[in-house]
Design an enzyme around this catalytic site. Sequence first.
Site, PDB file in Angstrom:
ATOM      1  N   ASP A 223      -4.579  14.164 -27.762  1.00 45.14           N
ATOM      2  CA  ASP A 223      -5.634  13.282 -27.239  1.00 45.14           C
ATOM      3  C   ASP A 223      -6.954  13.664 -27.903  1.00 45.14           C
ATOM      4  O   ASP A 223      -7.455  14.774 -27.677  1.00 45.14           O
ATOM      5  CB  ASP A 223      -5.778  13.454 -25.723  1.00 45.14           C
ATOM      6  CG  ASP A 223      -4.769  12.630 -24.960  1.00 45.14           C
ATOM      7  OD1 ASP A 223      -3.814  12.166 -25.591  1.00 45.14           O
ATOM      8  OD2 ASP A 223      -4.925  12.468 -23.742  1.00 45.14           O
TER       9      ASP A 223
ATOM     10  N   GLU B  37       1.950  15.328 -28.668  1.00 51.08           N
ATOM     11  CA  GLU B  37       0.841  14.413 -28.450  1.00 51.08           C
ATOM     12  C   GLU B  37      -0.505  15.111 -28.609  1.00 51.08           C
ATOM     13  O   GLU B  37      -0.662  16.279 -28.235  1.00 51.08           O
ATOM     14  CB  GLU B  37       0.940  13.810 -27.041  1.00 51.08           C
ATOM     15  CG  GLU B  37      -0.087  12.729 -26.789  1.00 51.08           C
ATOM     16  CD  GLU B  37       0.035  12.109 -25.414  1.00 51.08           C
ATOM     17  OE1 GLU B  37      -0.725  11.160 -25.137  1.00 51.08           O
ATOM     18  OE2 GLU B  37       0.868  12.576 -24.608  1.00 51.08           O
TER      19      GLU B  37
ATOM     20  N   HIS C 121       4.651  15.420 -23.588  1.00 52.20           N
ATOM     21  CA  HIS C 121       3.498  14.628 -23.164  1.00 52.20           C
ATOM     22  C   HIS C 121       2.278  15.536 -23.019  1.00 52.20           C
ATOM     23  O   HIS C 121       2.385  16.650 -22.509  1.00 52.20           O
ATOM     24  CB  HIS C 121       3.802  13.950 -21.817  1.00 52.20           C
ATOM     25  CG  HIS C 121       2.613  13.292 -21.188  1.00 52.20           C
ATOM     26  ND1 HIS C 121       2.000  13.788 -20.055  1.00 52.20           N
ATOM     27  CD2 HIS C 121       1.912  12.189 -21.538  1.00 52.20           C
ATOM     28  CE1 HIS C 121       0.982  13.009 -19.720  1.00 52.20           C
ATOM     29  NE2 HIS C 121       0.907  12.034 -20.597  1.00 52.20           N
ATOM     30  N   ASN C 122       1.111  15.040 -23.470  1.00 46.21           N
ATOM     31  CA  ASN C 122      -0.124  15.848 -23.386  1.00 46.21           C
ATOM     32  C   ASN C 122       0.159  17.308 -23.757  1.00 46.21           C
ATOM     33  O   ASN C 122      -0.110  18.236 -22.995  1.00 46.21           O
ATOM     34  CB  ASN C 122      -0.731  15.755 -21.984  1.00 46.21           C
ATOM     35  CG  ASN C 122      -1.388  14.411 -21.734  1.00 46.21           C
ATOM     36  OD1 ASN C 122      -1.408  13.544 -22.609  1.00 46.21           O
ATOM     37  ND2 ASN C 122      -1.928  14.215 -20.540  1.00 46.21           N
TER      38      ASN C 122
ATOM     39  N   HIS D 188      -7.838  16.429 -22.154  1.00 48.58           N
ATOM     40  CA  HIS D 188      -7.491  15.273 -21.329  1.00 48.58           C
ATOM     41  C   HIS D 188      -8.792  14.640 -20.864  1.00 48.58           C
ATOM     42  O   HIS D 188      -9.463  15.156 -19.978  1.00 48.58           O
ATOM     43  CB  HIS D 188      -6.626  15.710 -20.141  1.00 48.58           C
ATOM     44  CG  HIS D 188      -5.878  14.579 -19.507  1.00 48.58           C
ATOM     45  ND1 HIS D 188      -5.375  14.631 -18.233  1.00 48.58           N
ATOM     46  CD2 HIS D 188      -5.535  13.354 -19.993  1.00 48.58           C
ATOM     47  CE1 HIS D 188      -4.766  13.493 -17.961  1.00 48.58           C
ATOM     48  NE2 HIS D 188      -4.839  12.714 -19.011  1.00 48.58           N
TER      49      HIS D 188
ATOM     50  N   GLU E 296      -3.418   9.894 -29.540  1.00 43.62           N
ATOM     51  CA  GLU E 296      -4.131   9.127 -28.519  1.00 43.62           C
ATOM     52  C   GLU E 296      -5.599   9.174 -28.927  1.00 43.62           C
ATOM     53  O   GLU E 296      -6.288  10.174 -28.714  1.00 43.62           O
ATOM     54  CB  GLU E 296      -3.883   9.763 -27.152  1.00 43.62           C
ATOM     55  CG  GLU E 296      -4.386   8.964 -25.983  1.00 43.62           C
ATOM     56  CD  GLU E 296      -3.614   7.678 -25.755  1.00 43.62           C
ATOM     57  OE1 GLU E 296      -4.197   6.783 -25.121  1.00 43.62           O
ATOM     58  OE2 GLU E 296      -2.476   7.551 -26.217  1.00 43.62           O
TER      59      GLU E 296
END
Length: 753
Positions: A337, A335, A305-306, A350, A384
């Site tokens: 973003d 991931e 995640h992230n 983020h 994302e």
Amino acid sequence: MDSPQSLFAKGDKDLQVMKAGAMLKKVKSKSWKKQRHFRLQEDGQTIWYKSRWAGTSHSTFSVADVEVVREGHQSEVLLSVAEEFPADLCFTLVFRGRRGNLDLVAESPSEAQAWIRGVSKLIQNAESMDDKERVDQWIWDWFQKADKNKDGRMNFKEVRTLLKMMNVDMNEEYALHLFTLADKSKSGCLENEEFVQFYKILTERKDMWRVFQDYSRDGQTLTLAELKDFLRQEQQEGERSWEHAQELIDRYEPSETAKKQGAMSIDGFQMYLVSPEGAIMDPQQLTLSQDMSRPLSHYFICSSHNTYLMEDQLRGQSSQEAYIQALKRGCRCVEVDCWDGPNGEPVVYHGHTFTSKILFRDVITTLGEYAFKASEFPVILSLENHCSVEQQRVMAQLLDTILGDMLLREPLDGLVHQELPSPHDLKGKILLKAKKIGGLEENETLTDEATDEISDEAEPESPSAENLSAEAICLHDKKSKFSRELSDLVVYCKSVHFHSFEYSRLHSKCYEMSSFSESKARKLAKDTGTEFVHHNSRQLSRVYPSGMRTDSSNYNPQELWNVGCQIVALNVQTAGLEMDLNDGLFRQNGCCGYVLKPDFMRNDDSFDPERPQDWDGYTSLQLSIQVISGQQLPKVNQKEGSIVDPLVRVEIYGVSQDQAKQETSYIDNNGFNPLWNETLNFIIHVPELALVRFVVEDYDKASRNDFMGQFTVPFTCIQPGYRHIHLLSKDGTAIPLSTLFVNVKISEVTTEV
């Protein structure tokens, strides 16, 4: 006394240069560049360094902690100073676990090469050591630590200090007795071979000797027949035991005489039991051993995640190195973003926080370089997307040009099937997970941009009516714009909003997948577990941590694996129980990042993890673990006189009925060779989903116990019988020679318990 590493170092020119020392620049950023004096110490495995202003204080690290040396500008930090320092002066030491890199700049190309070659040779030599050489190195390390006056001998006072350093609180009379036994020269000091003898006396394994005696008729050796009996009765090897007995003698027996007689001595027996073959985890399960030809939805997939974050979710550093670390750990879903950046270049960070930003271009370059170094099976790039249509087009172009043939752009055979392709079919491919305009089946003419749902991790409320039509739900969700170019790169991982299991069953395609927050996934798992399992047999599901976890903490992934969720994304930068479970599950199948789900999660069965006994294939097992002893457990407090009081806790993770913990009593002041001989019993209702975690802690009656080491293993990968558990640090790295000795028995439950 010379260590294996120091002997190796003596005849090598590069290592002699390292021993002489060098002024190297340690670089942390564009603005932080400081000279340090580095040198290889006489043991051939410790690198010492200090500032010229530091007085007597200095730092050290072991070459054993270094995984690889990168040459040139192969780190973000060194790339940032590339204009100032040429590539032929630069190198990076990459450490095992989660420790940060060490970026260094030499004063000349020849000096840089000597250090690059030298450290690489030491790493290779350490990795190629056999078990005897590792023990020799261990003995030499202790000798050096205890020989305070560096005279190459050890008096009784130094031995007393050594025992405390080794986690042993031994009464003075017994310590003197062992010292006298080893002091053959009667000089009052232990020299080289005498210290080796002292160490051997200290590390005698009476626990293994007793097991050996139970099967040896003459008390000296195990005949082939006796070893076969041991393998069949204790190690539960069945018909294979005769053939395996001969293999073990050939492989582990050090005595040529015993070998010729087809027998095994206590030394060979001990070598077998501390080897990978004698470990708790079946070594066959450490290899690629599962069927990789099933649909993607039939596998648990190691996921991050992230991924770009090295630390917390608010102020942490974003880094390409985080992707390298995740991919190196076997992650197959990472991931990104993406947000609009300056000069038309998308950035990764983020959003709406103070985390640093890195270029999307650099992330994709890193992915292209490292995607398939640890595993050849497909990588899912979870996008994302918060970018404008213009910068989305830039993203599409970068993905296309940087990844080239690695990027999957269309269905494998040009056809859309009723189930997803397999990891085997997708070897060496990167799959983009993002929104897509239309579906794979559609042949319509589409515009250059379209509207669709909001971010995967925002989860708007869906319409409450279960029977809404597909068209109505599509209209409900249309909210944000994205580009045709990016959409066209999405093939088997089209992101869609989850409405209900009934809607998915009636309308969804196998290539459509949804993301769930941990709380929503937990609620679905608890309320509609059977439906969730069935949904996950056909479609991929991704679960991500709550936005409240700003410290990058993790949730327990087991609850979501219990309902077949494939992509259970964790903050891999954060060590702890949750990552221990993740590492434990994905340690099997060659650490390739894919683990085949149990058969009842792949077929149209009515499995409910909350009520496993209602399932047709239900069979429970009894797990009995006798915790016998521990060996050379690590110190928690590094103060010289501090000694641990260890206890062992066995934890079961699986379906809710299997969650259990039991622990031994604690042993006072002995981390070197504590003896428990305590048995812990468990009933396992769904063995296929259970993980067994062995934890060693330092007991503290006044406060929380201190963590010492752990090892987590899937229940289905456990080898029954007398086994060693090789402990790992909190960071997941091996603790040399630190083990637990256990006897594991697994049997069917014949009566209701």
